[in-house]
Design a protein around this motif. Structure first.
Motif, PDB file in Angstrom:
ATOM      1  N   GLY A  16       0.821  -1.209   0.000  1.00  0.00           N
ATOM      2  CA  GLY A  16       0.000   0.000   0.000  1.00  0.00           C
ATOM      3  C   GLY A  16       0.850   1.252   0.000  1.00  0.00           C
ATOM      4  O   GLY A  16       0.546   2.224  -0.701  1.00  0.00           O
ATOM      5  N   SER A  17       1.932   1.240   0.791  1.00  0.00           N
ATOM      6  CA  SER A  17       2.817   2.403   0.845  1.00  0.00           C
ATOM      7  C   SER A  17       3.469   2.663  -0.499  1.00  0.00           C
ATOM      8  O   SER A  17       3.604   3.812  -0.935  1.00  0.00           O
ATOM      9  N   ILE A  18       3.891   1.596  -1.162  1.00  0.00           N
ATOM     10  CA  ILE A  18       4.516   1.758  -2.476  1.00  0.00           C
ATOM     11  C   ILE A  18       3.526   2.340  -3.475  1.00  0.00           C
ATOM     12  O   ILE A  18       3.846   3.264  -4.224  1.00  0.00           O
ATOM     13  N   PHE A  19       2.297   1.814  -3.486  1.00  0.00           N
ATOM     14  CA  PHE A  19       1.293   2.320  -4.413  1.00  0.00           C
ATOM     15  C   PHE A  19       0.984   3.791  -4.164  1.00  0.00           C
ATOM     16  O   PHE A  19       0.893   4.582  -5.105  1.00  0.00           O
ATOM     17  N   TYR A  20       0.826   4.161  -2.896  1.00  0.00           N
ATOM     18  CA  TYR A  20       0.496   5.551  -2.619  1.00  0.00           C
ATOM     19  C   TYR A  20       1.658   6.473  -2.951  1.00  0.00           C
ATOM     20  O   TYR A  20       1.453   7.609  -3.381  1.00  0.00           O
ATOM     21  N   TRP A  21       2.877   5.994  -2.762  1.00  0.00           N
ATOM     22  CA  TRP A  21       4.026   6.801  -3.161  1.00  0.00           C
ATOM     23  C   TRP A  21       4.052   6.983  -4.676  1.00  0.00           C
ATOM     24  O   TRP A  21       4.273   8.076  -5.188  1.00  0.00           O
ATOM     25  N   ALA A  22       3.809   5.905  -5.392  1.00  0.00           N
ATOM     26  CA  ALA A  22       3.857   5.953  -6.848  1.00  0.00           C
ATOM     27  C   ALA A  22       2.736   6.806  -7.432  1.00  0.00           C
ATOM     28  O   ALA A  22       2.927   7.495  -8.432  1.00  0.00           O
ATOM     29  N   PHE A  23       1.554   6.762  -6.802  1.00  0.00           N
ATOM     30  CA  PHE A  23       0.366   7.395  -7.381  1.00  0.00           C
ATOM     31  C   PHE A  23      -0.054   8.666  -6.665  1.00  0.00           C
ATOM     32  O   PHE A  23      -1.164   9.158  -6.861  1.00  0.00           O
ATOM     33  N   GLN A  24       0.820   9.223  -5.837  1.00  0.00           N
ATOM     34  CA  GLN A  24       0.404  10.375  -5.043  1.00  0.00           C
ATOM     35  C   GLN A  24      -0.030  11.561  -5.905  1.00  0.00           C
ATOM     36  O   GLN A  24      -1.036  12.217  -5.600  1.00  0.00           O
ATOM     37  N   LYS A  25       0.689  11.820  -6.990  1.00  0.00           N
ATOM     38  CA  LYS A  25       0.313  12.961  -7.832  1.00  0.00           C
ATOM     39  C   LYS A  25      -0.962  12.696  -8.626  1.00  0.00           C
ATOM     40  O   LYS A  25      -1.849  13.558  -8.674  1.00  0.00           O
ATOM     41  N   LYS A  35      -6.630  14.094  -8.959  1.00  0.00           N
ATOM     42  CA  LYS A  35      -7.871  13.356  -9.261  1.00  0.00           C
ATOM     43  C   LYS A  35      -7.845  12.713 -10.651  1.00  0.00           C
ATOM     44  O   LYS A  35      -8.872  12.581 -11.316  1.00  0.00           O
ATOM     45  N   ILE A  36      -6.643  12.327 -11.088  1.00  0.00           N
ATOM     46  CA  ILE A  36      -6.513  11.608 -12.348  1.00  0.00           C
ATOM     47  C   ILE A  36      -6.967  10.166 -12.164  1.00  0.00           C
ATOM     48  O   ILE A  36      -7.540   9.560 -13.063  1.00  0.00           O
ATOM     49  N   ILE A  37      -6.691   9.619 -10.975  1.00  0.00           N
ATOM     50  CA  ILE A  37      -7.183   8.291 -10.634  1.00  0.00           C
ATOM     51  C   ILE A  37      -7.974   8.378  -9.337  1.00  0.00           C
ATOM     52  O   ILE A  37      -7.802   9.316  -8.547  1.00  0.00           O
ATOM     53  N   LYS A  38      -8.843   7.427  -9.111  1.00  0.00           N
ATOM     54  CA  LYS A  38      -9.671   7.409  -7.915  1.00  0.00           C
ATOM     55  C   LYS A  38      -8.994   6.586  -6.827  1.00  0.00           C
ATOM     56  O   LYS A  38      -8.454   5.506  -7.089  1.00  0.00           O
ATOM     57  N   GLU A  39      -9.078   7.079  -5.618  1.00  0.00           N
ATOM     58  CA  GLU A  39      -8.426   6.391  -4.510  1.00  0.00           C
ATOM     59  C   GLU A  39      -9.007   5.000  -4.295  1.00  0.00           C
ATOM     60  O   GLU A  39      -8.297   4.059  -3.940  1.00  0.00           O
ATOM     61  N   VAL A  40     -10.307   4.837  -4.562  1.00  0.00           N
ATOM     62  CA  VAL A  40     -10.937   3.530  -4.377  1.00  0.00           C
ATOM     63  C   VAL A  40     -10.370   2.510  -5.372  1.00  0.00           C
ATOM     64  O   VAL A  40     -10.254   1.309  -5.060  1.00  0.00           O
ATOM     65  N   GLU A  41      -9.994   2.968  -6.567  1.00  0.00           N
ATOM     66  CA  GLU A  41      -9.398   2.070  -7.553  1.00  0.00           C
ATOM     67  C   GLU A  41      -7.997   1.649  -7.119  1.00  0.00           C
ATOM     68  O   GLU A  41      -7.611   0.489  -7.274  1.00  0.00           O
ATOM     69  N   LEU A  42      -7.248   2.602  -6.552  1.00  0.00           N
ATOM     70  CA  LEU A  42      -5.926   2.282  -6.038  1.00  0.00           C
ATOM     71  C   LEU A  42      -6.022   1.292  -4.880  1.00  0.00           C
ATOM     72  O   LEU A  42      -5.239   0.343  -4.777  1.00  0.00           O
ATOM     73  N   GLN A  43      -7.003   1.498  -4.016  1.00  0.00           N
ATOM     74  CA  GLN A  43      -7.190   0.601  -2.886  1.00  0.00           C
ATOM     75  C   GLN A  43      -7.502  -0.812  -3.370  1.00  0.00           C
ATOM     76  O   GLN A  43      -6.993  -1.803  -2.833  1.00  0.00           O
ATOM     77  N   ASP A  44      -8.334  -0.904  -4.409  1.00  0.00           N
ATOM     78  CA  ASP A  44      -8.683  -2.214  -4.957  1.00  0.00           C
ATOM     79  C   ASP A  44      -7.444  -2.903  -5.527  1.00  0.00           C
ATOM     80  O   ASP A  44      -7.230  -4.108  -5.306  1.00  0.00           O
ATOM     81  N   LEU A  45      -6.611  -2.159  -6.267  1.00  0.00           N
ATOM     82  CA  LEU A  45      -5.382  -2.730  -6.817  1.00  0.00           C
ATOM     83  C   LEU A  45      -4.458  -3.202  -5.699  1.00  0.00           C
ATOM     84  O   LEU A  45      -3.893  -4.299  -5.769  1.00  0.00           O
ATOM     85  N   ALA A  46      -4.327  -2.397  -4.656  1.00  0.00           N
ATOM     86  CA  ALA A  46      -3.454  -2.769  -3.541  1.00  0.00           C
ATOM     87  C   ALA A  46      -3.974  -4.000  -2.821  1.00  0.00           C
ATOM     88  O   ALA A  46      -3.205  -4.899  -2.468  1.00  0.00           O
ATOM     89  N   ASN A  47      -5.276  -4.064  -2.610  1.00  0.00           N
ATOM     90  CA  ASN A  47      -5.858  -5.219  -1.923  1.00  0.00           C
ATOM     91  C   ASN A  47      -5.700  -6.500  -2.745  1.00  0.00           C
ATOM     92  O   ASN A  47      -5.382  -7.559  -2.212  1.00  0.00           O
ATOM     93  N   LYS A  48      -5.957  -6.394  -4.051  1.00  0.00           N
ATOM     94  CA  LYS A  48      -5.798  -7.561  -4.924  1.00  0.00           C
ATOM     95  C   LYS A  48      -4.347  -8.051  -4.890  1.00  0.00           C
ATOM     96  O   LYS A  48      -4.083  -9.262  -4.815  1.00  0.00           O
ATOM     97  N   THR A  49      -3.412  -7.104  -4.959  1.00  0.00           N
ATOM     98  CA  THR A  49      -2.006  -7.464  -4.983  1.00  0.00           C
ATOM     99  C   THR A  49      -1.572  -8.083  -3.656  1.00  0.00           C
ATOM    100  O   THR A  49      -0.886  -9.110  -3.619  1.00  0.00           O
TER     101      THR A  49
END
Length: 247
Positions: A28-37, A42-56
């Protein structure tokens, strides 16, 4: 500077020890670091990032400790970075989660090409659907048919490709996806080489019947001027390696 230049070492070290709350540490930390900008703007939705992190994270926990390997860390970061381009599509999020996991699994990561994440970033939702269908077919191949119009001047392909799955589901509007996957080196479209096994005979006959019953073209005045051509779709050796990592 690339976000890779500033990536803290600690979240990377925690990557192979995923915890239930995948957004707390590790992946999760890596994803948020990578996708912070992208998140900030608001280019990507936080819920989509959360789903990717959970799946991974869920998939990482299924890797036996003896098979966890961070030697291809640069490749891992490349995959995560390119995931942002397809994070809005659920099927592609799942494929990226599988590819990220494969990159730290020593049973798979020796066969991962740096092109794999680029290919995923280029796929449409429809392409991903077609890829899943092909993967679900026996031997990862499909019978294919199309019609040629013959006259005294020669012949011309005048129908789209039509393919039938093992369940006789029609793939009639997927020609662009077939060609896209072929251009990426995942499949080969054989226009004149067909599947000779008798298990495909009935499907070829049905493809011909569907095409001739449904096809209409004002240039065609005689049904006998229509020539049914049998072909096939097969996954390449490169494509087989790709499929093993994303499914």
């Amino acid at each position: 500077m690339s976000w890779l230049d500033n990536l803290p070492v600690e979240p990377v070290n925690k990557l192979l020890n995923p915890i239930a709350d995948s957004l707390g540490q590790g992946i999760g930390s890596i994803f948020y670091w990578a996708f912070q900008k992208p998140i900030k703007f608001k280019i990507i939705k936080e819920v989509e990032l959360q789903d990717l992190a959970n799946k991974t994270s869920a998939r990482l926990q299924n890797i036996p400790e003896t098979n966890r390997d961070t030697s291809k860390r640069g490749l891992l970061m490349k995959i995560i970075e390119e995931a942002q381009y397809q994070i809005s599509e659920e099927d592609l999020r799942t494929m990226f989660a599988n590819l990220i996991t494969a990159s730290v699994d020593n049973r798979k990561n020796t066969s991962i090409s740096p092109r794999f994440s680029f290919i995923l970033s280029q796929l449409s939702a429809k392409d991903a659907k077609v890829l899943q269908i092909i993967y679900n077919q026996p031997y990862h191949q499909l019978p294919l048919g199309y019609l040629n119009y013959k006259n005294k001047d020669g012949s011309l392909k005048i129908s789209p490709y039509l393919s039938l799955t093992i369940n006789n589901d029609e793939l009639f509007t997927f020609e662009e996806s077939f060609e896209s996957l072929a251009s990426l080196g995942i499949i080969t479209i054989h226009q004149d080489a067909w599947l000779a096994s008798t298990e495909y005979t009935a499907r070829y006959n049905l493809i011909e019947q569907i095409l001739k019953n449904r096809f209409y073209d004002t240039r065609v005045t005689d049904i006998n001027s229509l020539e049914f051509k049998k072909g096939s779709i097969k996954v390449t050796s490169f494509g087989e390696s790709f499929l093993r990592c994303i499914f």
